[in-house]
Scaffold this motif. Structure first.
Motif, PDB file in Angstrom:
ATOM      1  N   UNK A  20     110.300  49.336  48.102  1.00 47.35           N
ATOM      2  CA  UNK A  20     110.570  50.765  48.286  1.00 47.35           C
ATOM      3  C   UNK A  20     111.544  51.311  47.251  1.00 47.35           C
ATOM      4  N   UNK A  21     112.338  50.449  46.638  1.00 52.94           N
ATOM      5  CA  UNK A  21     113.295  50.877  45.618  1.00 52.94           C
ATOM      6  C   UNK A  21     112.671  50.941  44.218  1.00 52.94           C
ATOM      7  N   UNK A  22     111.480  50.363  44.052  1.00 57.71           N
ATOM      8  CA  UNK A  22     110.850  50.318  42.737  1.00 57.71           C
ATOM      9  C   UNK A  22     110.183  51.637  42.376  1.00 57.71           C
ATOM     10  N   UNK A  23     110.095  51.884  41.076  1.00 58.84           N
ATOM     11  CA  UNK A  23     109.304  53.007  40.588  1.00 58.84           C
ATOM     12  C   UNK A  23     107.838  52.716  40.854  1.00 58.84           C
ATOM     13  N   UNK A  24     107.043  53.747  41.015  1.00 57.99           N
ATOM     14  CA  UNK A  24     105.618  53.581  41.327  1.00 57.99           C
ATOM     15  C   UNK A  24     104.909  52.648  40.351  1.00 57.99           C
ATOM     16  N   UNK A  25     105.218  52.734  39.076  1.00 66.60           N
ATOM     17  CA  UNK A  25     104.540  51.919  38.063  1.00 66.60           C
ATOM     18  C   UNK A  25     104.779  50.426  38.268  1.00 66.60           C
ATOM     19  N   UNK A  26     105.913  50.069  38.821  1.00 63.87           N
ATOM     20  CA  UNK A  26     106.233  48.648  39.015  1.00 63.87           C
ATOM     21  C   UNK A  26     105.751  48.113  40.357  1.00 63.87           C
ATOM     22  N   UNK A  27     105.305  48.973  41.240  1.00 63.83           N
ATOM     23  CA  UNK A  27     104.847  48.542  42.566  1.00 63.83           C
ATOM     24  C   UNK A  27     103.484  47.862  42.514  1.00 63.83           C
ATOM     25  N   UNK A  28     102.715  48.117  41.482  1.00 59.35           N
ATOM     26  CA  UNK A  28     101.357  47.600  41.405  1.00 59.35           C
ATOM     27  C   UNK A  28     101.313  46.068  41.321  1.00 59.35           C
ATOM     28  N   UNK A  29     102.237  45.489  40.588  1.00 57.20           N
ATOM     29  CA  UNK A  29     102.298  44.033  40.427  1.00 57.20           C
ATOM     30  C   UNK A  29     103.724  43.553  40.674  1.00 57.20           C
ATOM     31  N   UNK A  30     104.128  43.425  41.941  1.00 54.91           N
ATOM     32  CA  UNK A  30     105.504  43.008  42.242  1.00 54.91           C
ATOM     33  C   UNK A  30     105.837  41.658  41.608  1.00 54.91           C
ATOM     34  N   UNK A  31     107.021  41.563  41.058  1.00 54.66           N
ATOM     35  CA  UNK A  31     107.468  40.362  40.341  1.00 54.66           C
ATOM     36  C   UNK A  31     108.418  39.525  41.189  1.00 54.66           C
ATOM     37  N   UNK A  32     108.056  38.262  41.378  1.00 50.18           N
ATOM     38  CA  UNK A  32     108.906  37.343  42.129  1.00 50.18           C
ATOM     39  C   UNK A  32     110.262  37.191  41.442  1.00 50.18           C
ATOM     40  N   UNK A  33     110.280  37.022  40.136  1.00 50.18           N
ATOM     41  CA  UNK A  33     111.553  36.816  39.441  1.00 50.18           C
ATOM     42  C   UNK A  33     112.441  38.063  39.532  1.00 50.18           C
ATOM     43  N   UNK A  34     111.851  39.251  39.461  1.00 49.80           N
ATOM     44  CA  UNK A  34     112.634  40.484  39.619  1.00 49.80           C
ATOM     45  C   UNK A  34     113.193  40.581  41.039  1.00 49.80           C
ATOM     46  N   UNK A  35     112.392  40.182  42.018  1.00 50.64           N
ATOM     47  CA  UNK A  35     112.845  40.192  43.409  1.00 50.64           C
ATOM     48  C   UNK A  35     114.001  39.211  43.604  1.00 50.64           C
ATOM     49  N   UNK A  36     113.900  38.020  43.017  1.00 52.30           N
ATOM     50  CA  UNK A  36     114.986  37.033  43.134  1.00 52.30           C
ATOM     51  C   UNK A  36     116.270  37.562  42.504  1.00 52.30           C
ATOM     52  N   UNK A  37     116.145  38.246  41.384  1.00 47.44           N
ATOM     53  CA  UNK A  37     117.309  38.850  40.739  1.00 47.44           C
ATOM     54  C   UNK A  37     117.939  39.882  41.666  1.00 47.44           C
ATOM     55  N   UNK A  38     117.105  40.701  42.285  1.00 49.03           N
ATOM     56  CA  UNK A  38     117.572  41.723  43.223  1.00 49.03           C
ATOM     57  C   UNK A  38     118.277  41.074  44.411  1.00 49.03           C
ATOM     58  N   UNK A  39     117.705  39.978  44.931  1.00 51.43           N
ATOM     59  CA  UNK A  39     118.349  39.267  46.046  1.00 51.43           C
ATOM     60  C   UNK A  39     119.773  38.866  45.676  1.00 51.43           C
ATOM     61  N   UNK A  40     119.933  38.327  44.474  1.00 51.87           N
ATOM     62  CA  UNK A  40     121.258  37.915  44.024  1.00 51.87           C
ATOM     63  C   UNK A  40     122.212  39.086  43.883  1.00 51.87           C
TER      64      UNK A  40
END
Length: 74
Positions: A20-40
């Motif tokens: 829900x925090x991502x821009x629309x363009x990045x929602x199409x292919x969610x990235x595991x590594x970006x999510x892990x960075x966000x978790x940290x």
């Protein structure tokens, strides 16, 4: 060490929050590594610390892929 079932619930919920925090363009292919960075960055990385069968990172990535219908990547 966290319980695996609690971590699964948290990862699935947090994945949706992150999306829900991502821009629309990045929602199409969610990235595991970006999510892990966000978790940290959000101090949620402790949900990646549980006793797994295959490996905590592998299990958490599978839940993430499942949430976004990306199991074809496995």
């Amino acid at each position: 060490m966290n319980k695996k079932s609690e971590c699964e619930q948290a990862i699935r919920s947090l994945a949706r929050e992150w999306l829900n925090e991502l821009l629309d363009a990045k929602r199409e292919n969610p990235s595991w590594s970006a999510f892990k960075t966000w978790l940290g960055q959000k101090h949620y990385s402790h949900y990646l610390n549980f006793r797994p069968v295959a490996g905590a990172d592998d299990d958490a990535e599978a839940w993430f892929d499942d949430e976004f219908g990306q199991n074809w990547r496995r």
